[in-house]
Design an enzyme around this catalytic site. Structure first.
Site: not given
Length: 339
Positions: A51, A56, A82
């Site tokens: 994930d 990030y 995401k």
């Protein structure tokens, strides 16, 4: 490693998964060689579900994960990323401090609309260098991140148009599942009362310590066939380090109340001859509603250490001993909790 199904889909993921926030330099730098070594350790341990998110490292995490998976057999891995933030370039040295060290030179704008989600997916394909994303999570929607007033706007934006983008992507076969990636329960209830989702990546709210998800969310997930992927099992580290000076809970310094509860949990673990980290890691997988437990780190040694704590399986009798030390997150209020 055993696998479990995501919701009512045909997609299966390994019971332990890898979260790539640290590979984006969360709190400390993670050079490329270190990132690849960490991902190698995860793969060698049997993890096949990875994930990541644009957030990030402002794209750095996706680049590392994509580079790694590109060299692996396509049939063996599952990938989630995401949506909800769109990255745009900024001059070198002007990235705001989001607790990422040495991120890429981008900043982010929130966008939960149809167009925003579709653009986010295209950008993620480019950063990943991959032609497949299996799961999309709507990232950090909710009052925890935005506060009540702003989130009312974002939630309407998502329910009015954004959800349609995810449904179209799934129907077309571009993705296999979609859901929410959040740190709070209330927004999950809000969304699930208005739409069907396959899964929720819930960080920190269904742990050995924090049981906020138990009262309403878990029963609703069972009713609607929605799976949980559980992250933040150490509650920002305190269930791994114990109640030591400087320990954190929920991204902030632990209060004396939390420290006292964790001390009680440490005593229970010691009485049973285990470290507190072991039941913290194994707790959520006891529930078949949980498809995977997400572990995140930027160090190969930490991957190995954590994976060792998944065996042997602890006896079921140990868990009721922790119940008197658990907590439930207080109401969010109108202001953002995490900014």
């Amino acid at each position: 490693m055993k696998t479990r199904r995501i919701g009512r889909t045909e997609l299966e993921v390994t019971e332990v998964s890898f979260g790539a926030a640290a590979l984006g330099g969360l709190y400390r730098a993670c050079p490329r060689d270190q990132a690849m070594e960490t991902l190698d350790a995860a793969w060698d341990s049997g993890i096949r579900y990875f994930d990541v998110a644009p957030w990030y490292g402002l794209g750095l995490g996706e680049r590392h994960v994509g580079d790694f998976l590109r060299g692996k057999p396509e049939s063996e891995w599952v990938l989630s990323t995401k949506v909800g933030r769109l990255l745009h370039p900024v001059p070198t040295g002007t990235v705001p401090d989001y607790s990422y060290v040495d991120p890429l030179s981008f900043d982010a704008d929130y966008d939960y609309s149809y167009d925003g989600i579709m653009r986010s997916v295209e950008f993620s394909y480019a950063r990943l260098g991959l032609n497949r994303i299996d799961i999309l999570y709507v990232h950090d929607i909710g009052g925890y991140t935005h506060g009540a007033a702003k989130n009312a706007v974002y939630l309407k934006q998502f329910l009015d148009t954004g959800i349609k983008a995810l449904e179209e992507l799934k129907t077309s076969g571009a993705i296999k599942a979609f859901g929410l990636g959040v740190n709070e329960v209330p927004v999950c209830l809000d969304v699930m009362r208005n739409a069907d989702i396959d899964c929720i990546l819930m960080a920190g709210r269904y742990t050995l310590l924090d049981r906020s998800a138990e009262a309403e969310l878990l029963p609703l997930c069972r009713k609607k066939g929605t799976s949980l992927v559980v992250g933040g099992v150490f509650n920002s580290g305190i269930l791994a380090t114990g109640a030591v000076a400087g320990s954190n809970f929920d991204y902030m310094p632990a209060t004396e109340e939390v420290l006292a509860k964790v001390r009680g949990m440490e005593a229970v673990a010691a009485k049973n001859g285990v470290s507190l980290a072991a039941p913290a890691l194994q707790f959520a997988l006891r529930d078949p509603l949980v498809s995977s437990v997400l572990i995140g780190t930027g160090k190969a040694s930490s991957v190995t250490r954590n994976m060792d704590l998944f065996s042997p399986i602890l006896p079921e009798t140990i868990y009721p001993e922790f119940d008197s030390f658990t907590l439930v997150a207080p109401p969010l209020g109108d202001d953002a909790v995490r900014v």
